[in-house]
Motif scaffolding. Structure first.
Motif, PDB file in Angstrom:
ATOM      1  N   GLN A   9       0.833  -1.269  -0.394  1.00 44.87           N
ATOM      2  CA  GLN A   9       0.237   0.224   0.074  1.00 44.87           C
ATOM      3  C   GLN A   9       1.049   1.214   0.380  1.00 44.87           C
ATOM      4  O   GLN A   9       0.484   2.306  -0.431  1.00 44.87           O
ATOM      5  CB  GLN A   9      -0.739   0.245   1.551  1.00 44.87           C
ATOM      6  N   SER A  10       2.029   1.158   0.860  1.00 41.70           N
ATOM      7  CA  SER A  10       2.726   2.355   0.554  1.00 41.70           C
ATOM      8  C   SER A  10       4.153   2.001   0.834  1.00 41.70           C
ATOM      9  O   SER A  10       4.829   0.295   1.522  1.00 41.70           O
ATOM     10  CB  SER A  10       2.967   3.494   1.456  1.00 41.70           C
ATOM     11  N   LEU A  11       5.151   2.463   0.303  1.00 35.23           N
ATOM     12  CA  LEU A  11       7.038   2.233   0.044  1.00 35.23           C
ATOM     13  C   LEU A  11       7.550   3.262   0.275  1.00 35.23           C
ATOM     14  O   LEU A  11       7.245   4.781  -0.239  1.00 35.23           O
ATOM     15  CB  LEU A  11       6.863   1.556  -1.790  1.00 35.23           C
ATOM     16  N   GLN A  38       0.267   8.529 -10.336  1.00 34.88           N
ATOM     17  CA  GLN A  38      -0.639  10.020 -10.281  1.00 34.88           C
ATOM     18  C   GLN A  38       0.227  10.497  -8.940  1.00 34.88           C
ATOM     19  O   GLN A  38       0.289  10.020  -7.980  1.00 34.88           O
ATOM     20  CB  GLN A  38      -2.155   9.191  -9.516  1.00 34.88           C
ATOM     21  N   PHE A  39       0.609  12.088  -9.455  1.00 38.58           N
ATOM     22  CA  PHE A  39       0.692  12.426  -8.510  1.00 38.58           C
ATOM     23  C   PHE A  39      -0.442  13.718  -8.109  1.00 38.58           C
ATOM     24  O   PHE A  39      -1.459  13.694  -8.660  1.00 38.58           O
ATOM     25  CB  PHE A  39       1.406  13.670  -9.143  1.00 38.58           C
ATOM     26  N   SER A  85       8.317  10.117  -5.989  1.00 39.71           N
ATOM     27  CA  SER A  85       7.629   9.935  -5.083  1.00 39.71           C
ATOM     28  C   SER A  85       6.257  10.658  -5.822  1.00 39.71           C
ATOM     29  O   SER A  85       6.185  11.371  -6.586  1.00 39.71           O
ATOM     30  CB  SER A  85       7.678  11.131  -4.353  1.00 39.71           C
ATOM     31  N   ALA A  86       5.093   9.202  -5.526  1.00 42.62           N
ATOM     32  CA  ALA A  86       3.825   9.127  -6.062  1.00 42.62           C
ATOM     33  C   ALA A  86       2.945   8.389  -6.126  1.00 42.62           C
ATOM     34  O   ALA A  86       3.398   7.767  -5.543  1.00 42.62           O
ATOM     35  CB  ALA A  86       3.565   9.693  -7.547  1.00 42.62           C
ATOM     36  N   THR A  87       1.409   8.607  -6.571  1.00 45.12           N
ATOM     37  CA  THR A  87       1.336   6.909  -5.791  1.00 45.12           C
ATOM     38  C   THR A  87       1.073   6.320  -7.589  1.00 45.12           C
ATOM     39  O   THR A  87       0.477   6.736  -8.010  1.00 45.12           O
ATOM     40  CB  THR A  87      -0.958   6.830  -6.019  1.00 45.12           C
ATOM     41  N   TYR A  88       1.385   5.384  -7.339  1.00 46.13           N
ATOM     42  CA  TYR A  88       1.356   4.119  -8.976  1.00 46.13           C
ATOM     43  C   TYR A  88       0.049   3.164  -8.861  1.00 46.13           C
ATOM     44  O   TYR A  88      -0.051   2.317  -7.271  1.00 46.13           O
ATOM     45  CB  TYR A  88       2.832   3.606  -8.566  1.00 46.13           C
ATOM     46  N   THR A 108       1.914   4.183  -2.089  1.00 44.51           N
ATOM     47  CA  THR A 108       2.290   5.656  -2.217  1.00 44.51           C
ATOM     48  C   THR A 108       3.900   5.538  -2.205  1.00 44.51           C
ATOM     49  O   THR A 108       4.153   4.793  -0.875  1.00 44.51           O
ATOM     50  CB  THR A 108       1.109   6.125  -1.264  1.00 44.51           C
ATOM     51  N   LEU A 109       4.114   5.652  -3.074  1.00 43.48           N
ATOM     52  CA  LEU A 109       5.788   6.033  -2.813  1.00 43.48           C
ATOM     53  C   LEU A 109       6.621   6.928  -2.258  1.00 43.48           C
ATOM     54  O   LEU A 109       5.969   8.063  -3.421  1.00 43.48           O
ATOM     55  CB  LEU A 109       6.269   5.102  -4.516  1.00 43.48           C
ATOM     56  N   THR A 110       7.150   7.148  -1.044  1.00 46.34           N
ATOM     57  CA  THR A 110       7.960   7.841  -0.986  1.00 46.34           C
ATOM     58  C   THR A 110       9.071   7.632  -1.761  1.00 46.34           C
ATOM     59  O   THR A 110      10.059   6.609  -0.512  1.00 46.34           O
ATOM     60  CB  THR A 110       7.671   8.396   0.331  1.00 46.34           C
ATOM     61  N   VAL A 111      10.366   8.303  -2.083  1.00 47.87           N
ATOM     62  CA  VAL A 111      11.894   8.372  -2.519  1.00 47.87           C
ATOM     63  C   VAL A 111      12.567   9.805  -1.161  1.00 47.87           C
ATOM     64  O   VAL A 111      12.264  10.733  -1.944  1.00 47.87           O
ATOM     65  CB  VAL A 111      11.739   8.583  -3.715  1.00 47.87           C
ATOM     66  N   LYS A 112      13.241   8.951  -0.373  1.00 52.15           N
ATOM     67  CA  LYS A 112      13.774  10.398   0.296  1.00 52.15           C
ATOM     68  C   LYS A 112      15.372  10.525   0.000  1.00 52.15           C
ATOM     69  O   LYS A 112      16.064   9.734  -0.931  1.00 52.15           O
ATOM     70  CB  LYS A 112      14.298   9.691   2.313  1.00 52.15           C
ATOM     71  N   PRO A 113      15.155  11.736   0.082  1.00 47.85           N
ATOM     72  CA  PRO A 113      16.388  12.287  -0.673  1.00 47.85           C
ATOM     73  C   PRO A 113      17.857  11.962   0.295  1.00 47.85           C
ATOM     74  O   PRO A 113      17.867  10.940   1.594  1.00 47.85           O
ATOM     75  CB  PRO A 113      16.578  12.822  -0.561  1.00 47.85           C
TER      76      PRO A 113
END
Lengths: 113, 114
Positions: A9-11, A38-39, A85-88, A108-113
Motif C-alpha cells: 500500500q505504501s513504500l 498519479q501526482f 514520489s507519487a501514487t502508482y 504511495t511511493l516516497t523516495v527520500k533524498p
C-alpha cells in the motif's frame, strides 16, 4: 470482487534505490497491463504497459515484469529519485478496450533524498 | 494539442442534489470513459461512451447517467447525491478500437457531498 490486487500500500525508498510494486489479477481475459503514475491533484498518467506475449518491458528506469502463469506483474523503478514520489496504480483491461480498465488500489511511493 | 479537459475542478453539493460534470476528450479521440476515485483507492469504472451511446457500464446505480455529444465531449450526471458519492471523478479518452491501448486521463472533478 477485486480483480486486481496491488501491494504494498505504501513504500519508502532511499534515493538511488530500487522500488518494486506488485500486482496480481484474476481475469485471464485481460491482455493489457499498464502502470499509471498519479501526482496529488492530477489525473493518472500512463507510465509503461505490457502485453502478455512478453515477460519483460523496459523503458528508461522503469521495467515491467510479467508472469502469465502466476497471473502477476510488477513494476521496478531503478535508481529511484525524489521526483518519482507519487501514487502508482496497476491496471488491467482488454487491449482494444483500455477504456474499461480495472485498477489496483494504488501504492504511495516516497523516495527520500 | 489539448489533452483531456474536465470541468468544474471542484464543487460542493448537499445530499439529494444533482450534479453534472463535463469532459472534452483529447483531440482525435472518440471514446470517453468515466471513473470514480474515492480517497485512497484506485479509479473505479463507471461507464463508457462511444458514438453517443453508453457502450459499457460498471457496477454503479442508475443514479449515475451520462451523455456523449456529436463532438465527442461527454457529461456525467449524478442524481440524488449521497455522502458516499464524494470522490474525484475522472474522465479518460481513447480511440477505439485502440491500436496502442493508451488511455488519457483528465485532472478530474473533485465532488464533495455534505
Amino acid at each position: 470482487q477485486q480483480q486486481v490486487k496491488q501491494s504494498p500500500q505504501s513504500l519508502i525508498v532511499q534515493k538511488g534505490g530500487i522500488s518494486i510494486i506488485n500486482c496480481a489479477y484474476e481475469n485471464t481475459a485481460f491482455d493489457y497491463f499498464p502502470w499509471y503514475q498519479q501526482f496529488p491533484g492530477k489525473g493518472p498518467a500512463l507510465l509503461i504497459a505490457i502485453r502478455p506475449d512478453v515477460s519483460e518491458k523496459k523503458e528508461g528506469r522503469f521495467t515491467i515484469s510479467f508472469n502469465k502463469s502466476a497471473k502477476q506483474f510488477s513494476l521496478h523503478i531503478m535508481d529511484s529519485q525524489p521526483g518519482d514520489s507519487a501514487t502508482y496504480f496497476c491496471a488491467a483491461s482488454g487491449y482494444t478496450n483500455a477504456g474499461k480498465s480495472t485498477f489496483g488500489d494504488g501504492t504511495t511511493l516516497t523516495v527520500k533524498p | 494539442d489539448a489533452g483531456v479537459t474536465q470541468s468544474p475542478t471542484h464543487l460542493i453539493k448537499t445530499r439529494g442534489q444533482q450534479v453534472t460534470l463535463r469532459c472534452s476528450p483529447k483531440s482525435g479521440h472518440d471514446t470517453v470513459s468515466w471513473y470514480q476515485q474515492a480517497l485512497g483507492q484506485g479509479p473505479q469504472f463507471i461507464f463508457q461512451y462511444y458514438e453517443e451511446e453508453e457502450r459499457q457500464r460498471g457496477n454503479f446505480p442508475d443514479r449515475f447517467s451520462g451523455h456523449q455529444f456529436p463532438n465527442y465531449s461527454s457529461e456525467l450526471n449524478v442524481n440524488a447525491l449521497l455522502l458516499g458519492d464524494s470522490a474525484l471523478y475522472l474522465c479518460a479518452s481513447s480511440l477505439e478500437p485502440s491500436l496502442t491501448g493508451e488511455l488519457f486521463f483528465g485532472e478530474g472533478s473533485r465532488l464533495t457531498v455534505l
